[in-house]
Design a protein around this motif. Structure first.
Motif, PDB file in Angstrom:
ATOM      1  N   UNK A  21       0.819  -1.202   0.000  1.00 18.78           N
ATOM      2  CA  UNK A  21       0.000   0.000   0.000  1.00 18.78           C
ATOM      3  C   UNK A  21       0.854   1.252   0.000  1.00 18.78           C
ATOM      4  N   UNK A  22       1.822   1.301   0.894  1.00 22.01           N
ATOM      5  CA  UNK A  22       2.704   2.467   0.973  1.00 22.01           C
ATOM      6  C   UNK A  22       3.480   2.643  -0.331  1.00 22.01           C
ATOM      7  N   UNK A  24       2.527   1.796  -3.249  1.00 24.39           N
ATOM      8  CA  UNK A  24       1.602   2.329  -4.246  1.00 24.39           C
ATOM      9  C   UNK A  24       1.380   3.820  -4.031  1.00 24.39           C
ATOM     10  N   UNK A  25       1.298   4.210  -2.777  1.00 25.48           N
ATOM     11  CA  UNK A  25       1.113   5.628  -2.462  1.00 25.48           C
ATOM     12  C   UNK A  25       2.327   6.442  -2.910  1.00 25.48           C
ATOM     13  N   UNK A 107       4.980   8.271  12.800  1.00 23.76           N
ATOM     14  CA  UNK A 107       3.708   8.249  12.087  1.00 23.76           C
ATOM     15  C   UNK A 107       2.757   7.249  12.729  1.00 23.76           C
ATOM     16  N   UNK A 108       1.611   7.728  13.150  1.00 26.97           N
ATOM     17  CA  UNK A 108       0.586   6.802  13.628  1.00 26.97           C
ATOM     18  C   UNK A 108      -0.057   6.175  12.404  1.00 26.97           C
ATOM     19  N   UNK A 109      -0.397   4.903  12.524  1.00 22.72           N
ATOM     20  CA  UNK A 109      -0.977   4.237  11.364  1.00 22.72           C
ATOM     21  C   UNK A 109      -2.351   4.771  11.011  1.00 22.72           C
ATOM     22  N   UNK A 110      -2.941   5.464  11.972  1.00 20.74           N
ATOM     23  CA  UNK A 110      -4.260   5.997  11.678  1.00 20.74           C
ATOM     24  C   UNK A 110      -4.182   7.318  10.892  1.00 20.74           C
ATOM     25  N   UNK A 111      -2.964   7.793  10.630  1.00 19.19           N
ATOM     26  CA  UNK A 111      -2.833   9.025   9.872  1.00 19.19           C
ATOM     27  C   UNK A 111      -3.072   8.757   8.387  1.00 19.19           C
ATOM     28  N   UNK A 112      -3.274   9.818   7.635  1.00 18.70           N
ATOM     29  CA  UNK A 112      -3.554   9.664   6.208  1.00 18.70           C
ATOM     30  C   UNK A 112      -2.299   9.304   5.430  1.00 18.70           C
ATOM     31  N   UNK A 113      -2.508   8.527   4.384  1.00 16.47           N
ATOM     32  CA  UNK A 113      -1.399   8.032   3.591  1.00 16.47           C
ATOM     33  C   UNK A 113      -0.566   9.122   2.955  1.00 16.47           C
ATOM     34  N   UNK A 114      -1.217  10.230   2.628  1.00 14.92           N
ATOM     35  CA  UNK A 114      -0.506  11.326   1.965  1.00 14.92           C
ATOM     36  C   UNK A 114       0.628  11.900   2.826  1.00 14.92           C
ATOM     37  N   UNK A 116       2.883  10.325   4.394  1.00 16.12           N
ATOM     38  CA  UNK A 116       4.126   9.549   4.367  1.00 16.12           C
ATOM     39  C   UNK A 116       5.192  10.275   3.551  1.00 16.12           C
TER      40      UNK A 116
END
Lengths: 221, 221
Positions: A21-22, A24-25, A107-114, A116
């Motif tokens: 996922x990361x 891909x982001x 980074x908390x995993x609940x944060x938005x992918x953007x 990163x």
DNA sequence: AACCGTCTAACGGTTTTCCGTGATATTTAA
DNA sequence: TTAAATATCACGGAAAACCGTTAGACGGTT
């Protein structure tokens, strides 16, 4: 900015699906290149023996060697990547602990992918990055932190457990009695009790119930 | 293939970063469209009150209402999406449980991201999908599963507890000793022990550790 | 009045956990 | 090759948990 050299990133997380996922982001980021991945701490340490990847995205809860330990061991080496810690558990104590050991971001995993890419760029340029959910907490609690002693007892809440300890912790949290554990692991009751004692001390809980709750919070069961 | 209608997918996971990752992975799939996302069970149930999204990617460990409960409640409604359960814990017992409640697929988080699209397409076309790590286990253990009783006493345990029992359960799960509980509630140790005994019996656990895990799973603490 | 569920309480006995302390062998890191 | 971390085991004693069973008091129901 038109950089000639891309920032190289290594992603470490035991969930391949999250890594993919990361990746891909980050694919849309022209100046970031995912250089390699690991699904456990051992692989990370192995990777950095032969690579000089700029930034490491490091999950805390990983098999074999967890994130905290990876961080501690990398610290002792010649080359150190810039580390951004990734965790599902955005507790301020954990944040403080990893920052003490030398992480540059959290980074908390609940944060938005953007975020990163944002985080990677920030630490690459010498800054620190924290996901929103913890930014304000840090301001108030980071004043007067002793940057010396690392891995000492007061930050030991999340200090890493050994494999054997995790194994026993998991069994305790699954309602196994000391006797049952000793039988399954082919060790004496005394040994299991020693491990339990050490777990209680390390995790600063009162009893087996506290251990179980800890195990559950940290997805060990 | 040339389908006119895209498969609509809803992603539910408490880690936004994972959601964004999956979205990025699915972006390359021309016949899949991510229709919405949720970061807890409540949001999922709310979403499906007004939407008829085809496939639901559902995480088990979520705040407020966990994945299992979401599944059970969706089952009682008129419209039911095809559900693919996502979990970091690929235990065969869990797999069996969610399949009984009506899930069509099971993805371990440690599986590769590319399998998500595969899973979605498979269940959309009426099939079942399991990530590799558990495929073989299923074959051997799914013979003779009683498909009847669903939503049985497993979930009904909690409702059968009295207020006092819930109160004491919560305290036990917070590491209070019997003596401490008795002091705080102004009752004798004997009484607290009786309650604990009844809790252990009602919830079918072995000891206080089991009670703590139960309390935590049901968000009582 | 008879019944049921809940909260309370007691008691004797067994098992387990918890605590401190110390010790040894093995593995691993520097 | 030292030094540190880890896993193992022991013992004695205190505290707590666990188990089965019984039972009074109170409130609400039928």
């Amino acid at each position: 900015m038109g950089k000639l050299k891309k920032m190289k990133v290594h992603i470490a997380d035991d969930h391949q699906i999250l890594i993919d996922g990361i990746k891909a982001v980050l694919k849309t980021e022209s100046d970031i290149e995912v250089d390699g991945c690991s699904v456990n701490g051992e692989e990370v340490l192995e990777w950095f023996k032969t690579h000089k990847t700029d930034v490491l995205i490091l999950d805390i809860n990983m098999p074999k060697i967890d994130g905290i330990k990876v961080l501690q061991r990398l610290k002792k080496r010649d080359f150190q990547p810039l580390v951004i810690v990734l965790s599902s558990y955005d507790d301020i104590k954990l944040v403080k602990e990893v920052m003490k050991i030398g992480a540059k971001g959290f980074l908390a995993k609940k944060c938005a992918g953007e975020h990163i890419a944002e985080a990677i760029k920030t630490v690459y340029n010498g800054g620190q990055y924290f996901s929103e959910s913890i930014q304000d907490k840090i301001v108030t609690s980071f004043s007067g932190v002793d940057q010396s002693k690392i891995g000492n007892q007061d930050g030991a809440f999340f200090s890493s457990l050994t494999e054997r300890e995790k194994e026993i912790l998991t069994m305790i949290a699954q309602e196994y009695s000391t006797r049952e554990i000793s039988e399954q692991l082919f060790i004496t009751i005394n040994t299991v009790e020693t491990h339990r004692k050490n777990l209680i001390k390390k995790l600063k809980v009162k009893n087996a119930v506290g251990l179980a709750v800890y195990a559950h919070k940290n997805q060990l069961i």
